[in-house]
Design a protein around this motif. Structure first.
Motif, PDB file in Angstrom:
ATOM      1  N   LEU A 289      -2.236   4.078  -2.000  1.00 51.56           N
ATOM      2  CA  LEU A 289      -2.800   4.548  -0.742  1.00 51.56           C
ATOM      3  C   LEU A 289      -2.042   5.786  -0.300  1.00 51.56           C
TER       4      LEU A 289
ATOM      5  N   SER B  49      -8.500   8.972  -0.471  1.00 54.47           N
ATOM      6  CA  SER B  49      -7.651   7.896  -0.957  1.00 54.47           C
ATOM      7  C   SER B  49      -7.756   6.678  -0.046  1.00 54.47           C
TER       8      SER B  49
ATOM      9  N   ARG C 110      -0.943  -1.395  -4.651  1.00 51.56           N
ATOM     10  CA  ARG C 110      -2.149  -0.581  -4.711  1.00 51.56           C
ATOM     11  C   ARG C 110      -1.856   0.794  -4.124  1.00 51.56           C
TER      12      ARG C 110
ATOM     13  N   ALA D 296       0.865  -1.182   0.000  1.00 50.00           N
ATOM     14  CA  ALA D 296       0.000   0.000   0.000  1.00 50.00           C
ATOM     15  C   ALA D 296       0.900   1.229   0.000  1.00 50.00           C
TER      16      ALA D 296
ATOM     17  N   PHE E  12      -9.034   2.982  -1.156  1.00 47.38           N
ATOM     18  CA  PHE E  12      -8.217   1.792  -0.931  1.00 47.38           C
ATOM     19  C   PHE E  12      -9.024   0.731  -0.187  1.00 47.38           C
TER      20      PHE E  12
END
Length: 291
Positions: free
Chosen positions: A67, A74, A65, A44, A78
């Motif tokens: 974040l 955001s 991903r 993340a 997520f």
């Protein structure tokens, strides 16, 4: 206490782990080792390019991903990505240290916003999907911290970078304490635990914005610090071992030594303060305990 190292990690096959701030430093090592032992490991990260570069150096099932812990929108995006899946372990690792005064997207002082409020919101949003534990990375600098419930974001007092950092790290431990209390009250088997790395040389020390201070940190890193593998060892122990909720894991001698239960300040054990900070954090982030 033990001479435990990352080589002693059990298999994480079939388990999913989220590590914030996993593209560098302690987070990178933590993610790398969990992926090595079979975890589906989600990095993340705020910068996808750096995250993808870090993932390319890891083995196993590694996903990247986006974040941004300085942006509540955001964080919600997520968390929404896990609506149909579970997370076994959440590692709240990302952080900034002693940086110049700045505000997050939502108007929080950046250190309390990133280190505490961002992770507070993330944990609450993911908690219904978490099956095992939440690991929050604090610091021995919590010993210098004082949480101001009337001025958490340094709006009415002169900003001081190190006291702001200490406040955020103390907030991590108060969060850990109150989260565990709430989990137990809800009858949940999920555990909240915390860890600290001691003094490990990472890129964190080079982000103070103070040229003189950075030179001091560079010297300290060369002469005193352990490496990131040692620092991440504390987090990995907290993420994998059968330890009680509200544990605080770190080196025996503050900066070095075998891994095990670590001491915390009396302020970090103040349950009334922990509950008050939780209530304030709910108000600021618009998130609340979901169980």
């Amino acid at each position: 206490m033990s001479d435990w190292t990352a080589a002693d990690l059990p298999s994480f096959a079939g388990r999913t782990v989220v590590v914030t701030g996993a593209n560098s430093g302690l987070g990178l090592v933590t993610a790398r080792e969990l992926a090595r032992v079979g975890a589906t490991t989600i990095l993340a990260v705020r910068n996808l390019g750096k995250g993808n570069a870090a993932a390319a150096e890891m083995s196993g099932d590694v996903q990247v991903r986006r974040l941004d812990l300085q942006d509540l929108a955001s964080i919600r995006d997520f968390a929404d990505g896990f609506a149909n899946s579970t997370v076994d372990v959440l590692v709240n690792n990302a952080g900034i240290m002693a940086v110049p005064y700045a505000l997050t997207t939502d108007g929080f002082e950046s250190q309390i916003g990133t280190n505490h409020l961002g992770h507070f919101a993330l944990t609450n949003l993911l908690l219904p999907r978490i099956t095992d534990r939440v690991v929050t990375v604090s610091s021995m600098m919590h010993l210098t911290g004082h949480v101001s419930l009337t001025d958490l974001n340094w709006k009415s007092r002169p900003y001081l970078a190190w006291p702001a950092y200490g406040q955020s790290k103390l907030a991590n431990l108060l969060f850990n304490l109150e989260l565990q209390r709430r989990l137990e009250a809800a009858g949940s088997s999920v555990r909240s635990v915390a860890a600290h790395p001691g003094y490990s040389a990472t890129n964190l020390q080079g982000q103070t914005g103070n040229r003189f201070g950075t030179r001091i940190w560079d010297a300290g890193n060369r002469l005193l610090a352990t490496d990131a593998d040692f620092g991440a060892r504390q987090t990995l122990f907290a993420a994998s071992q059968d330890i009680p909720g509200n544990s605080f894991i770190g080196p025996r001698f503050a900066m070095r030594g075998p891994t095990g239960q670590s001491r915390r300040s009396p302020l970090a054990r103040n349950r009334a303060r922990a509950q008050a900070l939780w209530t304030l954090s709910e108000q600021l982030t618009g998130t609340e305990f979901p169980l």
